[in-house]
Design an enzyme around this catalytic site. Sequence first.
Site, PDB file in Angstrom:
ATOM      1  N   SER A   8       0.849  -1.191   0.000  1.00 13.70           N
ATOM      2  CA  SER A   8       0.000   0.000   0.000  1.00 13.70           C
ATOM      3  C   SER A   8       0.883   1.238   0.000  1.00 13.70           C
ATOM      4  CB  SER A   8      -0.877   0.014   1.249  1.00 13.70           C
ATOM      5  OG  SER A   8      -1.387   1.328   1.432  1.00 13.70           O
ATOM      6  N   HIS A  33      -1.221  -1.304  -4.279  1.00 16.08           N
ATOM      7  CA  HIS A  33      -2.486  -0.988  -3.596  1.00 16.08           C
ATOM      8  C   HIS A  33      -2.554   0.527  -3.394  1.00 16.08           C
ATOM      9  CE1 HIS A  33      -5.962  -2.020  -1.059  1.00 16.08           C
ATOM     10  NE2 HIS A  33      -5.543  -1.096  -0.215  1.00 16.08           N
ATOM     11  N   MET A  37      -8.863   8.185   0.019  1.00 12.59           N
ATOM     12  CA  MET A  37      -9.651   8.617   1.186  1.00 12.59           C
ATOM     13  C   MET A  37     -10.127  10.049   0.977  1.00 12.59           C
ATOM     14  SD  MET A  37      -7.272   7.140   4.229  1.00 12.59           S
ATOM     15  CE  MET A  37      -6.513   5.522   4.134  1.00 12.59           C
ATOM     16  N   HIS A  66      -8.382   1.089  -3.878  1.00 11.46           N
ATOM     17  CA  HIS A  66      -9.277   0.868  -2.739  1.00 11.46           C
ATOM     18  C   HIS A  66      -9.954   2.198  -2.428  1.00 11.46           C
ATOM     19  CE1 HIS A  66      -9.512  -0.125   1.875  1.00 11.46           C
ATOM     20  NE2 HIS A  66     -10.696   0.058   1.338  1.00 11.46           N
ATOM     21  N   MET A  68     -12.145   4.592  -0.488  1.00  8.00           N
ATOM     22  CA  MET A  68     -12.788   4.879   0.802  1.00  8.00           C
ATOM     23  C   MET A  68     -13.409   6.262   0.643  1.00  8.00           C
ATOM     24  SD  MET A  68      -9.691   3.340   3.095  1.00  8.00           S
ATOM     25  CE  MET A  68      -8.559   3.378   1.705  1.00  8.00           C
ATOM     26  N   GLY A 176      -4.753  -4.394   6.332  1.00  6.72           N
ATOM     27  CA  GLY A 176      -4.610  -3.748   7.636  1.00  6.72           C
ATOM     28  C   GLY A 176      -3.822  -4.583   8.627  1.00  6.72           C
ATOM     29  N   GLY A 197       1.263  -2.084   4.056  1.00  6.28           N
ATOM     30  CA  GLY A 197       1.770  -0.720   3.908  1.00  6.28           C
ATOM     31  C   GLY A 197       2.999  -0.510   4.753  1.00  6.28           C
TER      32      GLY A 197
HETATM   33  C1  DX5 Z   1      -6.254   1.582   5.648  1.00  3.52           C
HETATM   34  C2  DX5 Z   1      -5.792   1.227   4.239  1.00  3.52           C
HETATM   35  C3  DX5 Z   1      -4.691   0.262   4.200  1.00  3.52           C
HETATM   36  C4  DX5 Z   1      -3.409   0.713   4.855  1.00  3.52           C
HETATM   37  C5  DX5 Z   1      -2.748  -0.503   5.408  1.00  3.52           C
HETATM   38  O1  DX5 Z   1      -7.435   2.300   5.558  1.00  3.52           O
HETATM   39  O2  DX5 Z   1      -6.862   0.688   3.499  1.00  3.52           O
HETATM   40  O3  DX5 Z   1      -4.442  -0.151   2.862  1.00  3.52           O
HETATM   41  O4  DX5 Z   1      -2.528   1.351   4.005  1.00  3.52           O
HETATM   42  O5  DX5 Z   1      -1.641  -0.096   6.134  1.00  3.52           O
HETATM   43  P1  DX5 Z   1      -0.870  -1.082   7.084  1.00  3.52           P
HETATM   44  O6  DX5 Z   1      -0.395  -2.233   6.241  1.00  3.52           O
HETATM   45  O7  DX5 Z   1       0.242  -0.242   7.622  1.00  3.52           O
HETATM   46  O8  DX5 Z   1      -1.843  -1.519   8.149  1.00  3.52           O
HETATM   47 ZN    ZN Z   2      -6.418  -0.241   1.512  1.00  3.44          ZN
END
Ligand code: DX5
Ligand code: ZN
Length: 220
Positions: A8, A33, A37, A66, A68, A176, A197
């Site tokens: 991510s 990814h 947001m 993704h 959001m 996550g 991420g």
């Molecule tokens: C959270 C995102 C994730 C985030 C994951 O809302 O959708 O993709 O980047 O991050 P890590 O792997 O650090 O939990």
């Molecule tokens: Zn995500």
Amino acid sequence: MISRIAPSILSADFARLGEEVRDVVAAGADLVHFDVMDNHYVPNLTVGPLVCKAIRPLTQVPIDVHLMVKPVDRIVPDFAAAGANIISFHPEASEHVHRTIRLIKDHGCKAGLVFNPATPLAYLDEVLDEIDLVLIMSVNPGFGGQKFIPGALRKLRAARERIDATGREIWLEIDGGVKVDNIAQIARAGADTFVAGSAIFDTADYSATVKAMRAELAKI
Ligand code: DX5
Ligand code: ZN
């Protein structure tokens, strides 16, 4: 089973985003990814189609968007035009979930449905045959670097059963708190696509981290 690692870029250094995308793909990423947001559906604000378009020429691997955001539909064609390959959205953010899935597919992308920790899988009763990917959130969406919520394992197992019963190829993605030390357990629960991420971008050697994840997956 084939496993895919999807770094991510939320945790990348945005001042050097192009370089980060190239580096993480060279390190063995299967997907990029791309977390979108809107400070409305989730309490954070990130990047949109312009940035997707900017990174598109840098890599051949699929861009896994993704969303959001709420509403969803207005922005779908923009991401398709910006080179997204997969577009996933949260059912709570769309007034007409089936229509949004069709919209994504009509624009030539694979469609994914995302389940928050408190969202039941019931939506799959109606739309599993229409989608290409199920994304289980193992944190509440909005931020990187949060801790994996263990209840996601039970949900993964339930989603895996439903997917296998279709006989269709539907990816099961987890997002996550995925780390080297829990990825094997997550895979055992049925995930085949792993968003990570902070676990990748907060390390000095992306390649070593991706390799360590694959080594864990190979143990299964
Ligand atoms: C959270 C995102 C994730 C985030 C994951 O809302 O959708 O993709 O980047 O991050 P890590 O792997 O650090 O939990
Ligand atoms: Zn995500």
